[in-house]
Design a protein around this motif. Structure first.
Motif, PDB file in Angstrom:
ATOM      1  N   MET A  41      -1.140 -39.501   3.359  1.00  0.00           N
ATOM      2  CA  MET A  41      -0.168 -39.148   4.393  1.00  0.00           C
ATOM      3  C   MET A  41      -0.477 -39.877   5.700  1.00  0.00           C
ATOM      4  N   GLY A  42       0.554 -40.384   6.359  1.00  0.00           N
ATOM      5  CA  GLY A  42       0.410 -40.957   7.686  1.00  0.00           C
ATOM      6  C   GLY A  42       1.037 -40.029   8.705  1.00  0.00           C
ATOM      7  N   VAL A  43       0.342 -39.801   9.813  1.00  0.00           N
ATOM      8  CA  VAL A  43       0.836 -38.899  10.855  1.00  0.00           C
ATOM      9  C   VAL A  43       0.824 -39.625  12.193  1.00  0.00           C
ATOM     10  N   MET A  44       1.955 -39.632  12.857  1.00  0.00           N
ATOM     11  CA  MET A  44       2.068 -40.215  14.188  1.00  0.00           C
ATOM     12  C   MET A  44       2.409 -39.107  15.167  1.00  0.00           C
ATOM     13  N   LEU A  45       1.465 -38.787  16.054  1.00  0.00           N
ATOM     14  CA  LEU A  45       1.690 -37.742  17.048  1.00  0.00           C
ATOM     15  C   LEU A  45       2.546 -38.281  18.190  1.00  0.00           C
ATOM     16  N   GLN A  46       3.243 -37.360  18.880  1.00  0.00           N
ATOM     17  CA  GLN A  46       4.066 -37.777  20.007  1.00  0.00           C
ATOM     18  C   GLN A  46       3.193 -38.276  21.155  1.00  0.00           C
ATOM     19  N   ALA A  47       2.036 -37.679  21.340  1.00  0.00           N
ATOM     20  CA  ALA A  47       1.161 -38.070  22.447  1.00  0.00           C
ATOM     21  C   ALA A  47      -0.275 -37.699  22.098  1.00  0.00           C
ATOM     22  N   GLY A  48      -1.216 -38.482  22.649  1.00  0.00           N
ATOM     23  CA  GLY A  48      -2.627 -38.139  22.507  1.00  0.00           C
ATOM     24  C   GLY A  48      -3.185 -38.433  21.132  1.00  0.00           C
ATOM     25  N   GLY A  49      -4.353 -37.828  20.875  1.00  0.00           N
ATOM     26  CA  GLY A  49      -4.996 -38.004  19.587  1.00  0.00           C
ATOM     27  C   GLY A  49      -5.963 -39.164  19.535  1.00  0.00           C
ATOM     28  N   VAL A  50      -6.078 -39.934  20.626  1.00  0.00           N
ATOM     29  CA  VAL A  50      -6.981 -41.088  20.656  1.00  0.00           C
ATOM     30  C   VAL A  50      -7.903 -40.940  21.868  1.00  0.00           C
ATOM     31  N   TYR A  51      -9.186 -41.220  21.686  1.00  0.00           N
ATOM     32  CA  TYR A  51     -10.141 -41.157  22.787  1.00  0.00           C
ATOM     33  C   TYR A  51      -9.733 -42.152  23.865  1.00  0.00           C
ATOM     34  N   PRO A  52      -9.660 -41.735  25.132  1.00  0.00           N
ATOM     35  CA  PRO A  52      -9.136 -42.603  26.203  1.00  0.00           C
ATOM     36  C   PRO A  52      -9.839 -43.947  26.333  1.00  0.00           C
ATOM     37  N   GLY A  53     -11.147 -43.984  26.019  1.00  0.00           N
ATOM     38  CA  GLY A  53     -11.881 -45.231  26.163  1.00  0.00           C
ATOM     39  C   GLY A  53     -11.892 -46.101  24.918  1.00  0.00           C
ATOM     40  N   ALA A  54     -11.220 -45.659  23.854  1.00  0.00           N
ATOM     41  CA  ALA A  54     -11.209 -46.413  22.603  1.00  0.00           C
ATOM     42  C   ALA A  54     -10.330 -47.650  22.732  1.00  0.00           C
ATOM     43  N   ARG A  55     -10.806 -48.767  22.190  1.00  0.00           N
ATOM     44  CA  ARG A  55     -10.056 -50.015  22.248  1.00  0.00           C
ATOM     45  C   ARG A  55      -9.100 -50.121  21.057  1.00  0.00           C
ATOM     46  N   VAL A  56      -8.001 -50.817  21.273  1.00  0.00           N
ATOM     47  CA  VAL A  56      -6.948 -50.906  20.267  1.00  0.00           C
ATOM     48  C   VAL A  56      -7.474 -51.411  18.929  1.00  0.00           C
ATOM     49  N   ALA A  57      -8.064 -52.590  18.914  1.00  0.00           N
ATOM     50  CA  ALA A  57      -8.508 -53.190  17.642  1.00  0.00           C
ATOM     51  C   ALA A  57      -9.584 -52.346  16.967  1.00  0.00           C
ATOM     52  N   ASP A  58     -10.514 -51.819  17.771  1.00  0.00           N
ATOM     53  CA  ASP A  58     -11.589 -51.013  17.198  1.00  0.00           C
ATOM     54  C   ASP A  58     -11.045 -49.733  16.568  1.00  0.00           C
ATOM     55  N   THR A  59     -10.082 -49.114  17.238  1.00  0.00           N
ATOM     56  CA  THR A  59      -9.519 -47.865  16.732  1.00  0.00           C
ATOM     57  C   THR A  59      -8.774 -48.082  15.423  1.00  0.00           C
ATOM     58  N   VAL A  60      -7.967 -49.120  15.363  1.00  0.00           N
ATOM     59  CA  VAL A  60      -7.227 -49.412  14.129  1.00  0.00           C
ATOM     60  C   VAL A  60      -8.198 -49.760  13.007  1.00  0.00           C
ATOM     61  N   ARG A  61      -9.226 -50.546  13.321  1.00  0.00           N
ATOM     62  CA  ARG A  61     -10.231 -50.919  12.314  1.00  0.00           C
ATOM     63  C   ARG A  61     -10.944 -49.666  11.782  1.00  0.00           C
ATOM     64  N   HIS A  62     -11.253 -48.744  12.671  1.00  0.00           N
ATOM     65  CA  HIS A  62     -11.931 -47.510  12.278  1.00  0.00           C
ATOM     66  C   HIS A  62     -11.049 -46.689  11.334  1.00  0.00           C
ATOM     67  N   TYR A  63      -9.780 -46.549  11.653  1.00  0.00           N
ATOM     68  CA  TYR A  63      -8.859 -45.786  10.807  1.00  0.00           C
ATOM     69  C   TYR A  63      -8.707 -46.440   9.440  1.00  0.00           C
ATOM     70  N   CYS A  64      -8.600 -47.764   9.420  1.00  0.00           N
ATOM     71  CA  CYS A  64      -8.474 -48.470   8.143  1.00  0.00           C
ATOM     72  C   CYS A  64      -9.698 -48.217   7.269  1.00  0.00           C
ATOM     73  N   ALA A  65     -10.877 -48.205   7.893  1.00  0.00           N
ATOM     74  CA  ALA A  65     -12.113 -47.945   7.139  1.00  0.00           C
ATOM     75  C   ALA A  65     -12.158 -46.513   6.629  1.00  0.00           C
ATOM     76  N   LEU A  66     -11.699 -45.559   7.456  1.00  0.00           N
ATOM     77  CA  LEU A  66     -11.717 -44.159   7.036  1.00  0.00           C
ATOM     78  C   LEU A  66     -10.813 -43.922   5.827  1.00  0.00           C
ATOM     79  N   TYR A  67      -9.618 -44.526   5.850  1.00  0.00           N
ATOM     80  CA  TYR A  67      -8.696 -44.334   4.729  1.00  0.00           C
ATOM     81  C   TYR A  67      -9.148 -45.110   3.497  1.00  0.00           C
ATOM     82  N   GLY A  68      -9.759 -46.277   3.716  1.00  0.00           N
ATOM     83  CA  GLY A  68     -10.261 -47.065   2.594  1.00  0.00           C
ATOM     84  C   GLY A  68      -9.178 -47.528   1.640  1.00  0.00           C
ATOM     85  N   LYS A  69      -7.987 -47.807   2.164  1.00  0.00           N
ATOM     86  CA  LYS A  69      -6.872 -48.238   1.312  1.00  0.00           C
ATOM     87  C   LYS A  69      -6.680 -49.757   1.336  1.00  0.00           C
ATOM     88  N   GLY A  70      -7.554 -50.453   2.040  1.00  0.00           N
ATOM     89  CA  GLY A  70      -7.427 -51.908   2.092  1.00  0.00           C
ATOM     90  C   GLY A  70      -6.464 -52.415   3.132  1.00  0.00           C
TER      91      GLY A  70
END
Length: 308
Positions: free
Chosen positions: A78-107
């Motif tokens: 399942m993919g969930v897109m919140l209306q607002a928030g849900g991301v640490y304010p200091g997290a960088r775009v590329a790092d955050t997406v990379r982290h999520y991709c690793a957590l899901y492990g779907k390639g």
């Protein structure tokens, strides 16, 4: 095939019944728009589907599973897109997406996702430094990291500029084309009209409409035009045999099918009386008009409408 099935759902907050016996389904490969005024019950319903809230009664199945007891398994699909928030304010775009991709492990390719949502030039920026529209794009990328079979998207184009909206629409359509069941919660009725295969409208905790746009519009053709701000509507009605209602400073609506003779008589009357015809649209009602009609009927039970 139904990817999401809601049957007799009831959600309570103490004595308040937020959702009352709601039933609908969302099919794989389709975009289902869930609409309603604030407090109508749509968010509570979606939170139950996501497994984030428990119901008081009824059953919900997502990909055939109970989102409460099988939340971990559903979360992987399942993919969930919140209306607002849900991301640490200091997290960088590329790092955050990379982290999520690793957590899901779907390639999923993190760099490709950042490029897809139009954030390649903001890849090293932090969440707090993104504009509201850019934050929405990042939230969508995080939902895509799951390569979802079902996606819950909450106000995906809120605060997004025109070009960004086109990008997001294309991504959402592509998701559905790949077989994903997309559930789109939004107050942007124009956005829903552009994207939705099916529309579910909530009001006061109940579902008051469920169907395709064609089904919800059936029997409600109209002629909408712009002209002088103060037309003599009585004289116009006498000339064309129909009542025109003023719905804006210079905008008018006639609740009737757009027969050529009626259209010609209207244009002729305006010309004979020295009035301009600056805009003319005819045919099925817009989703906004359908929404207003149905929610108004719910507020006033004497206004019965069979389409609801």
């Amino acid at each position: 095939m139904a990817a999401v099935e809601v049957d007799g759902l009831t959600v309570r907050y103490g004595d308040l019944v937020a959702v009352n016996d709601a039933s609908f389904s969302a099919a794989a490969g389709q975009i289902t728009a869930v609409l309603g005024p604030n407090g109508a019950g749509k968010t509570s319903t979606i939170e139950v589907c996501e497994g984030y809230r428990r119901s008081a009664a009824g059953t919900v199945r997502v990909l055939g599973l109970d989102p409460t007891t099988n939340q971990r398994e559903i979360a992987q699909r399942m993919g969930v897109m919140l209306q607002a928030g849900g991301v640490y304010p200091g997290a960088r775009v590329a790092d955050t997406v990379r982290h999520y991709c690793a957590l899901y492990g779907k390639g999923a390719d993190a760099q490709a996702l950042v490029q897809q949502v139009g954030l390649a030039d903001r890849a090293r920026s932090t969440w707090r430094r993104l504009s509201g529209g850019e934050q929405q794009r990042l939230s969508l990328a995080l939902a895509l990291a799951a390569k979802p079979q079902v996606a819950f998207l909450d106000e995906p184009t809120s605060g997004v500029d025109v070009n960004g909206r086109d990008t997001i629409r294309g991504i959402v359509r592509a998701l559905a084309a790949e077989g994903c069941a997309v559930i789109l919660a939004t107050h942007e009725l124009d956005e829903a009209e552009r994207l939705a295969d099916r529309v579910v409208i909530f009001d006061q905790g109940q579902i008051i409409a469920d169907g395709t746009l064609t089904e919800l519009r059936r029997g409600h053709d109209e002629i909408r035009f712009r002209s002088s701000p103060a037309l003599d509507l009585h004289a116009l009605a006498t000339a064309i045999g129909m009542i025109a209602s003023q719905v804006g400073p210079d905008e008018y609506v006639i609740d009737a099918p757009p027969h050529p003779r009626l259209m010609a008589t209207l244009a002729s009357w305006l010309a004979d009386h020295g009035h301009p015809l600056t805009d003319l649209r005819a045919g099925s009602q817009r989703l906004e008009d359908v929404f207003r009609r149905l929610t108004a009927a719910k507020q006033d039970p004497t206004k019965h409408d069979g389409a609801a």
